[in-house]
Design a protein around this motif. Sequence first.
Motif, PDB file in Angstrom:
ATOM      1  N   ILE A 103      -2.215   0.683  -8.445  1.00  0.00           N
ATOM      2  CA  ILE A 103      -0.777   0.481  -8.379  1.00  0.00           C
ATOM      3  C   ILE A 103      -0.040   1.810  -8.537  1.00  0.00           C
ATOM      4  CG2 ILE A 103       1.189  -0.635  -9.542  1.00  0.00           C
ATOM      5  CD1 ILE A 103      -0.688  -2.908 -10.296  1.00  0.00           C
ATOM      6  N   ASP A 104       1.032   1.954  -7.819  1.00  0.00           N
ATOM      7  CA  ASP A 104       1.864   3.152  -7.865  1.00  0.00           C
ATOM      8  C   ASP A 104       2.129   3.569  -9.308  1.00  0.00           C
ATOM      9  OD1 ASP A 104       3.859   5.064  -7.717  1.00  0.00           O
ATOM     10  OD2 ASP A 104       5.010   4.011  -6.189  1.00  0.00           O
ATOM     11  N   TYR A 105       1.689   4.766  -9.646  1.00  0.00           N
ATOM     12  CA  TYR A 105       1.794   5.219 -11.032  1.00  0.00           C
ATOM     13  C   TYR A 105       3.238   5.369 -11.495  1.00  0.00           C
ATOM     14  CZ  TYR A 105       2.673   9.946  -9.148  1.00  0.00           C
ATOM     15  OH  TYR A 105       3.204  11.024  -8.491  1.00  0.00           O
ATOM     16  N   SER A 279       1.353  -3.220  11.749  1.00  0.00           N
ATOM     17  CA  SER A 279       2.799  -3.419  11.858  1.00  0.00           C
ATOM     18  C   SER A 279       3.474  -2.980  10.559  1.00  0.00           C
ATOM     19  CB  SER A 279       3.118  -4.893  12.125  1.00  0.00           C
ATOM     20  OG  SER A 279       2.810  -5.678  10.973  1.00  0.00           O
ATOM     21  N   ASN A 280       4.794  -2.880  10.607  1.00  0.00           N
ATOM     22  CA  ASN A 280       5.533  -2.503   9.404  1.00  0.00           C
ATOM     23  C   ASN A 280       5.304  -3.502   8.286  1.00  0.00           C
ATOM     24  OD1 ASN A 280       6.629  -0.210  10.594  1.00  0.00           O
ATOM     25  ND2 ASN A 280       8.459  -1.285  11.310  1.00  0.00           N
ATOM     26  N   GLY A 288       1.907  -1.097   0.440  1.00  0.00           N
ATOM     27  CA  GLY A 288       3.197  -0.919  -0.200  1.00  0.00           C
ATOM     28  C   GLY A 288       3.171  -0.695  -1.694  1.00  0.00           C
ATOM     29  N   HIS A 289       2.106  -1.148  -2.368  1.00  0.00           N
ATOM     30  CA  HIS A 289       2.038  -1.034  -3.830  1.00  0.00           C
ATOM     31  C   HIS A 289       1.382   0.260  -4.302  1.00  0.00           C
ATOM     32  CE1 HIS A 289      -1.835  -2.595  -2.591  1.00  0.00           C
ATOM     33  NE2 HIS A 289      -2.339  -2.248  -3.766  1.00  0.00           N
ATOM     34  N   TRP A 294       4.792   5.981   0.043  1.00  0.00           N
ATOM     35  CA  TRP A 294       6.211   6.250  -0.151  1.00  0.00           C
ATOM     36  C   TRP A 294       6.899   6.881   1.056  1.00  0.00           C
ATOM     37  CZ3 TRP A 294       9.235  10.857  -0.980  1.00  0.00           C
ATOM     38  CH2 TRP A 294       8.522  12.042  -0.832  1.00  0.00           C
ATOM     39  N   ARG A 295       6.139   7.533   1.922  1.00  0.00           N
ATOM     40  CA  ARG A 295       6.728   8.162   3.106  1.00  0.00           C
ATOM     41  C   ARG A 295       6.654   7.270   4.338  1.00  0.00           C
ATOM     42  NH1 ARG A 295       9.860  12.472   3.453  1.00  0.00           N
ATOM     43  NH2 ARG A 295       8.632  13.709   4.915  1.00  0.00           N
TER      44      ARG A 295
END
Length: 381
Positions: A103-105, A279-280, A288-289, A294-295
């Motif tokens: 998970i995103d820190y 796809s997006n 996404g997590h 992030w870019r």
Amino acid sequence: MDTRQLKQEIIEYSKEIGIDKIGFASADVFGELKERLKRQQSLKYQSGFEKGSNEERTEPERLLPGAQSILSIAIAYPSRMKDAPISTKEDRRGIFARASWGIDYHVVLRDRLEKLSAFINEKLPDSVNKVMVDTGELSDRAVAERAGIGFSGKNTSIITPEFGSFVYLGELITNIPFIPDDPVEDSCGDCRKCLDACPTGALVQGGQLNAQRCIAFLTQTKDFLPDEFRTKIGTRIYGCDTCQVVCPRNKKVDFHIHPEFEPENEIAKPKLKPMLRISNREFKDTFGHVSGSWRGKKPLQRNALIALGHYKDKTAVEEMIGVMNNDPRPVIRGTAAWALGKIGTEEAYEAIKTAMEKEQDEQVLYEMEKGLDFLKEPSAK
């Protein structure tokens, strides 16, 4: 309240909420850092992702009026992947840097710091705190170094005695005057393994990084990747760990303390071909997590194309031709053409020539010419 007692209570509470190390620093101006930032800017060594002015980045009181102290926290993350999937000829894989496993820190550390802030406010209601994780103005590393979390290594990472450099950093500025902790002694000595191992020479000298040449930065850019770096990036999709992996201080360092940071193998080491057509919505649901998303998907797809070219993956040719012909983004079309040239098949050669007849973007046409240059003698490939 006695700040000595409060400091001890904060240390004990930090352990309860999953903070591996905490240090206390003064909120004095970071004078040396300010001069270093000026030098970096004059040399054009900064990435451009930095937030705030030099004053905001080095003067804590500009961010929190009345600032007295800064609490620095470190949380360890794994350096090895258990049961890592194998890259095969049919399904080549790329790799995300360790700092983007799990998970995103930013989310995890902010949660810990918010809990810490609430604890302090409960003990001392008049206290005022400001939480920051990586995207704030202050330099996490400068704060951590001053707070005794670790020393700043020649690879510009904070190296802790307990967890090596595989730690996430965050800080909390407060108006409470805590007694600061002592810095950790620099232990790099004469070692220069990180400098010698850096694939692009981004480590100019011990402690100085030219971010414009750093692969970790380059994998996050959205434009065409400069030619000199395309072979250097290899199969990296996001980030680079080379200067940490070769560090003797990280030998045998591998902590699996926090489930949130355990890598999801299919995400940390993803198959490359599916990334080209994602796809997006699928991208957001799948990646996404993690912090490496992030870019957006564009830089990662560009990097996936370069990785497939690096592998010379003939099984990806048909799909890459489709990308070259149909993707609306010039960077992706052009990189696909370049990578097709690297793979080097008759089919790729003919496809690039055909695509050039309808392509109107000058940069894409330039990349197609590069691809054809790799394929002057396709029959010999």
